[in-house]
Design a protein around this motif. Structure first.
Motif, PDB file in Angstrom:
ATOM      1  N   LEU A  79      -7.858  -0.625   6.154  1.00  0.00           N
ATOM      2  CA  LEU A  79      -7.675  -0.193   4.934  1.00  0.00           C
ATOM      3  C   LEU A  79      -7.169  -1.867   4.541  1.00  0.00           C
ATOM      4  N   ARG A  83     -13.896   0.961   8.967  1.00  0.00           N
ATOM      5  CA  ARG A  83     -12.999  -0.070   8.485  1.00  0.00           C
ATOM      6  C   ARG A  83     -11.667  -0.322   7.921  1.00  0.00           C
ATOM      7  N   GLU A 115     -14.392   9.116  15.847  1.00  0.00           N
ATOM      8  CA  GLU A 115     -14.229   7.998  13.958  1.00  0.00           C
ATOM      9  C   GLU A 115     -14.637   6.756  13.944  1.00  0.00           C
ATOM     10  N   LYS A 153      -9.431  -7.764   6.008  1.00  0.00           N
ATOM     11  CA  LYS A 153     -10.449  -7.443   6.821  1.00  0.00           C
ATOM     12  C   LYS A 153     -10.886  -7.958   7.883  1.00  0.00           C
ATOM     13  N   ARG A 206      -7.326   3.205   8.555  1.00  0.00           N
ATOM     14  CA  ARG A 206      -8.526   3.252   8.902  1.00  0.00           C
ATOM     15  C   ARG A 206      -9.579   4.085   7.992  1.00  0.00           C
ATOM     16  N   ASP A 207     -10.925   3.642   7.682  1.00  0.00           N
ATOM     17  CA  ASP A 207     -11.250   4.911   6.419  1.00  0.00           C
ATOM     18  C   ASP A 207     -12.598   5.287   7.119  1.00  0.00           C
ATOM     19  N   LYS A 208     -13.269   6.575   7.085  1.00  0.00           N
ATOM     20  CA  LYS A 208     -13.919   6.684   7.383  1.00  0.00           C
ATOM     21  C   LYS A 208     -15.441   6.592   8.215  1.00  0.00           C
ATOM     22  N   GLN A 209     -15.555   5.049   7.976  1.00  0.00           N
ATOM     23  CA  GLN A 209     -16.194   3.958   8.207  1.00  0.00           C
ATOM     24  C   GLN A 209     -16.242   3.186   9.762  1.00  0.00           C
ATOM     25  N   ASP A 230       0.799  -0.956   0.125  1.00  0.00           N
ATOM     26  CA  ASP A 230       0.178   0.134   0.197  1.00  0.00           C
ATOM     27  C   ASP A 230       0.988   1.153   0.076  1.00  0.00           C
TER      28      ASP A 230
END
Length: 322
Positions: A267, A265, A182, A270, A260-263, A57
């Motif tokens: 990155l 979760r 968040e 999983k 992590r993303d805005k939800q 990444d």
């Protein structure tokens, strides 16, 4: 004297036995945590070093850092970030152990003595000790998971600063509030599954081994219930706990530290199983034992300090030996 007056005249450990044991175990754990915390920080840094998912990444990857072993990692932290940073994240770590250790010790004793029915002076079946240890560890860690999340993320702040990345938190309470804002309440339990799995395995090694070895020594040797017996039992428990718990600890650390993303979760991974598979495929099976030496070197003195302190505190407060 009335029954109510009789009860008030009893010492605190007899009036509130579980609350007293919770407080005593929390005190012993806080002492052990502060003494051995630099090894925990070193272990955490080693576990995320060379992370294959981060290398893939480009947005998450920072400047390449040469591989460092335990001593070089600890020395580099002291030299590059300051000696005080060897205790970075110690506050949430102490918070975590107040909750985690207090809950697991009270739960284990309750399961052992009331549910699983250990008789005084008799051997306790190993399978019962395993069930009690794993259950107590899982329950304790579930309640303490938010503090563990904050501890792991704060331990990585010094590394982020060296890589030129902005710091995420101003302190422990800011970290809690930011994670909560968040990711919501669920965000505080990010990584709780591998966390609970690790705690169950570590406690199978720690509580189960300590209790089983101690009872074996008392029933089958000339040793008595003193510091020598406690030291031998704690040495065995620290080694077994490190062997069983390190792979789950690596997975837990990586899931908790991932961006992590805005939800909320992750990155990079999983789930804990996805992290396990990616780690083994990208770095080999032995990558699951990254940080094993500092983990063991921390668990051994941690276990020794904790059990010796806990047994002595119980004795001084008039509580029966563990």
């Amino acid at each position: 004297m009335s029954p109510a007056e009789d009860e008030r005249s009893l010492p605190l450990p007899e009036r509130w036995p579980r609350a007293s044991k919770f407080a005593l175990s929390a005190c012993a754990a806080a002492v052990a945590e502060l003494v051995t915390f630099p090894l925990d920080l070193t272990k955490t840094r080693l576990q995320v070093q060379g992370e294959a998912a981060v290398r893939r990444d480009g947005a998450a990857a920072g400047p390449a850092v040469p591989y460092r072993g335990m001593l070089r990692t600890a020395a580099a932290i002291a030299q590059e970030e300051g000696v005080r940073n060897l205790w970075q994240g110690a506050t949430p770590a102490v918070y975590r152990h107040i909750v985690y250790t207090g809950v697991r010790m009270v739960t284990y004793e309750h399961l052992r003595d009331s549910v699983l029915g250990r008789a005084e002076g008799e051997s306790f079946p190993l399978w019962k000790a395993v069930v009690g240890g794993m259950s107590a560890g899982a329950i304790g860690q579930f309640f303490a998971s938010p503090t563990d999340l904050v501890k792991v993320q704060m331990q990585m702040e010094g590394k982020r600063k060296l890589e030129g990345k902005p710091l995420r938190f101003r302190g422990v309470h800011h970290a809690f509030l930011k994670i909560l804002s968040e990711g919501g309440v669920r965000g505080l339990w990010a990584g709780w599954v591998p966390n609970v799995q690790r705690a169950a395995l570590v406690n199978m090694g720690d509580l189960t081994t300590y209790d089983s070895v101690k009872q074996f020594l008392l029933l089958n040797t000339t040793l008595v219930d003193n510091s020598v017996t406690h030291s031998v039992s704690s040495a065995c428990s620290g080694l077994v706990a490190a062997v069983l718990g390190t792979p789950a600890d690596v997975v837990k650390t990586r899931i908790m530290n991932q961006p992590r993303d805005k939800q909320g979760r992750g990155l990079l991974y999983k789930s804990s199983m996805d992290c396990l598979i990616q780690t083994v495929q990208g770095e080999g099976f032995m990558s699951l034992y990254k940080g094993f030496i500092p983990t063991w070197m921390r668990m051994a003195p941690w276990s020794l300090v904790f059990w010796l302190a806990y047994e002595q505190i119980r004795r001084l407060c008039g509580v029966t030996s563990f």
